[in-house]
Design a protein around this motif. Structure first.
Motif, PDB file in Angstrom:
ATOM      1  N   ALA A  50       0.831  -1.204   0.000  1.00 46.51           N
ATOM      2  CA  ALA A  50       0.000   0.000   0.000  1.00 46.51           C
ATOM      3  C   ALA A  50       0.867   1.256   0.000  1.00 46.51           C
ATOM      4  CB  ALA A  50      -0.940  -0.010   1.201  1.00 46.51           C
ATOM      5  N   GLU A  51       1.949   1.244   0.772  1.00 42.68           N
ATOM      6  CA  GLU A  51       2.860   2.394   0.803  1.00 42.68           C
ATOM      7  C   GLU A  51       3.522   2.599  -0.555  1.00 42.68           C
ATOM      8  OE1 GLU A  51       5.631   1.888   4.014  1.00 42.68           O
ATOM      9  OE2 GLU A  51       4.029   1.779   5.497  1.00 42.68           O
ATOM     10  N   ASP A  65       0.966   4.040  -2.942  1.00 38.20           N
ATOM     11  CA  ASP A  65       0.725   5.450  -2.633  1.00 38.20           C
ATOM     12  C   ASP A  65       1.858   6.327  -3.172  1.00 38.20           C
ATOM     13  OD1 ASP A  65      -1.634   4.848  -1.349  1.00 38.20           O
ATOM     14  OD2 ASP A  65      -0.787   4.962   0.683  1.00 38.20           O
ATOM     15  N   GLY A  74       1.563   9.157  -6.200  1.00 38.87           N
ATOM     16  CA  GLY A  74       2.031  10.526  -6.016  1.00 38.87           C
ATOM     17  C   GLY A  74       3.038  10.935  -7.074  1.00 38.87           C
ATOM     18  N   ARG A 105      -5.233   1.586  -8.341  1.00 36.39           N
ATOM     19  CA  ARG A 105      -4.200   0.820  -7.631  1.00 36.39           C
ATOM     20  C   ARG A 105      -4.718  -0.590  -7.447  1.00 36.39           C
ATOM     21  NH1 ARG A 105      -3.054   5.452  -3.111  1.00 36.39           N
ATOM     22  NH2 ARG A 105      -3.209   7.128  -4.630  1.00 36.39           N
TER      23      ARG A 105
END
Length: 164
Positions: free
Chosen positions: A73-74, A77, A81, A89
């Motif tokens: 998930a990180e 993200d 960005g 996603r």
């Protein structure tokens, strides 16, 4: 056009940059990360075989699966960005090469990075999973170097039976 960017730790920025450069702005972009079953599977097996008889609540494989999901998930993200435009996603679990090919069904472009020996040009710059995805993708493939490509003098010499 649907564009799938296969994101892997260590090489994902090159894939995102390639999407920004080469995918039409009107494209539907899917950032894809695949969690493999290898590490949690080993932990599950070790626990069951050596430690876990009668205490399934202490299985470390469960915790490793949770940590892998948080890491994915990180990464997604950060990639979204960096992309700086709307995207989807997608997280999948399983054999990475198979999941990538399945995700590319119906897509117009699959973007992935070289994951093998990146010190020289040639077929060894692709690891087994990337080679499978390149060979079996049901769409066009954009294969990128995660860093500047090595010079043209880096391929190995021809085999002895093919030298002039």
């Amino acid at each position: 056009m649907r564009v799938i960017a296969w994101l892997v730790e260590g090489t994902w920025p090159a894939c995102v940059d390639a999407v920004r450069t080469h995918a039409p702005h009107a494209s539907e972009v899917v950032l894809l990360h695949v969690n493999g079953p290898e590490v949690p599977g080993v932990a599950h097996g070790a626990f069951a075989g050596l430690l876990g008889r009668g205490h399934p609540e202490r299985d470390p494989g469960d915790r490793l699966e949770e940590l892998g999901g948080g890491s994915a998930a990180e990464l997604l993200d950060a990639a979204a960005g960096r992309l700086g435009r709307p995207c989807l996603r997608e997280e999948r679990s399983g054999r990475a090469e198979r999941e990538v090919v399945a995700a590319a069904e119906g897509a117009g472009l699959l973007v992935l990075a070289r994951d093998g020996d990146r010190s020289r040009l040639g077929p060894h710059s692709l690891g087994p999973a990337a080679r499978f995805a390149v060979d079996h993708a049901p769409c066009q493939v954009l294969l990128v170097w995660p860093e500047p490509a090595p010079g043209p003098g880096t391929p190995p010499p021809p085999p002895p039976h093919r030298r002039p």
